[in-house]
Write a protein that holds these residues in place. Sequence first.
Motif, short mmCIF file in Angstrom:
data_model
loop_
_atom_site.label_atom_id
_atom_site.label_comp_id
_atom_site.label_asym_id
_atom_site.label_seq_id
_atom_site.Cartn_x
_atom_site.Cartn_y
_atom_site.Cartn_z
N ASP A 179 -12.39 -9.38 -16.66
CA ASP A 179 -12.24 -10.57 -15.82
C ASP A 179 -10.87 -10.60 -15.15
OD1 ASP A 179 -14.75 -11.32 -16.54
OD2 ASP A 179 -14.13 -12.84 -18.00
N ILE A 235 -12.42 -17.90 -12.86
CA ILE A 235 -12.28 -16.95 -13.97
C ILE A 235 -12.30 -17.72 -15.27
CG2 ILE A 235 -9.76 -16.98 -13.81
CD1 ILE A 235 -9.82 -14.04 -14.65
N LYS A 257 -9.91 -10.53 -11.11
CA LYS A 257 -9.05 -11.48 -10.40
C LYS A 257 -7.94 -10.76 -9.66
CE LYS A 257 -7.54 -15.40 -9.02
NZ LYS A 257 -8.30 -16.15 -8.00
N ARG A 285 -17.10 -12.31 -5.94
CA ARG A 285 -17.48 -13.73 -6.02
C ARG A 285 -18.88 -13.88 -6.59
NH1 ARG A 285 -14.75 -14.18 -0.95
NH2 ARG A 285 -16.73 -14.13 0.16
N LEU A 304 -11.12 -17.19 -6.90
CA LEU A 304 -12.18 -16.64 -7.75
C LEU A 304 -12.18 -17.33 -9.09
CD1 LEU A 304 -14.27 -14.37 -8.33
CD2 LEU A 304 -12.38 -13.02 -9.19
N TYR A 315 -1.62 -13.31 -13.95
CA TYR A 315 -2.61 -12.31 -14.34
C TYR A 315 -1.99 -11.00 -14.84
CZ TYR A 315 -5.71 -15.63 -12.16
OH TYR A 315 -6.38 -16.78 -11.86
N LYS A 338 -2.43 -18.51 -13.79
CA LYS A 338 -2.50 -17.52 -12.71
C LYS A 338 -1.44 -16.43 -12.85
CE LYS A 338 -4.65 -20.72 -9.43
NZ LYS A 338 -4.64 -21.28 -8.06
N SER A 367 -9.36 -9.33 -6.60
CA SER A 367 -9.58 -10.36 -5.59
C SER A 367 -8.29 -10.67 -4.84
CB SER A 367 -10.11 -11.63 -6.25
OG SER A 367 -10.24 -12.68 -5.31
N GLN A 368 -7.18 -10.77 -5.57
CA GLN A 368 -5.89 -11.04 -4.93
C GLN A 368 -5.48 -9.88 -4.02
OE1 GLN A 368 -3.34 -11.85 -8.31
NE2 GLN A 368 -3.69 -14.06 -8.16
N ALA A 424 -3.68 -16.49 -17.94
CA ALA A 424 -4.66 -16.48 -16.85
C ALA A 424 -4.84 -17.89 -16.29
CB ALA A 424 -5.99 -15.93 -17.34
#
Length: 360
Positions: free
Chosen positions: A141, A10, A145, A172, A8, A115, A113, A148-149, A110
């Motif tokens: 945001d 970001i 993310k 997405r 995704l 997060y 990664k 999404s994970q 971020a």
Amino acid sequence: MHPGAAALPISLRTLAICAALGLSMAAGAARADEYTDVNQLIRTGKLADAQLKADRYLASNPRDPQMRFLKGVIQTESGKPNDAIATFTALTQEYPELPEPYNNLAVLYAGQKQYDKARIALEMAIRTNPSYATAHENMGDVYAKLASQAYGRALQLDANNANVPPKLALIRELFAPAPARATKVAAATPAAPAATVPSAPAVTVPAAKPAPAPTPTPAAPAPTAPAPVPEPSPAPEAAKTEAAAPATAQREEVEAAVRAWANAWQSRDMKDYLAAYGKDFRTPGKLTRAAWEAERKARIMGKSRIKVAISNLNVTVQGNKATARFRQDYSADTLNVTSRKTLELVKSGDKWLIVQESTG
């Protein structure tokens, strides 16, 4: 990662130029020139020159937060995220009351990664300044993310779960670079056509009918009263002026209320300061009104000197509601912070009271 959980994109908002931070310590024009020079070098991409100038300045002013923040920006732009993380981390430790270093630290995490670390940094930024709009946007945001994970992991564990793919698709789509969301600032919105004020109709005065011939009688005929002439309608310009007068007066009232609030703040007059907030004021976070007032009193009365300067004040009024936007230059003891401020006000009786306050 499950194929349904594609990476995704970001893009958190970083404060890339120090002017957005507004950490300048009150140290005279000489330091301001130094900051301006380094900022200009960053803007033009001359990062090596900016680094050299910043290092020279910090050699004699090692604790200066403004230049150290700039150094972190230079390190970020130079592709040295670990060095930038070290710089911003040190700033958060020495100046925990400043939210901007936390924000840029979150952006760097971020980018790597990390997060969860980004989320923690943003929580600190928001705790420091609950009205920090950029940090709230970035937090959204980061949560997206993380979601999404989590959805991707759910699909790995249960590929037949029909509930997850639509959720991934929504995330997405949210971050897709669609033309409508390609830029933060859209082209200038065409102004709405100005309301046309119809011209006052021409006033036609009917011609007086000829008096009938008098009947030959000894008595003289009674005199006929002239036909009344309608008064002309007021000119459109005069009507506009009359309508604008109340709006101007309301804007002036709001401006006066905002300046009185700032004056009470810098005078540390807690009675007038707190009275500037309406009973419906939205306190930051989940604080009760009593807890918020106690916190504000502790912060304000804990300073030996406060100055609040307002500039570029812009007020819009709609009925009994108003919005005031301005630049706020705040200084207390050794700290100076410049920020954009927005106050939402509602008229209560003959007073304009603050019901919402935000920064950024």
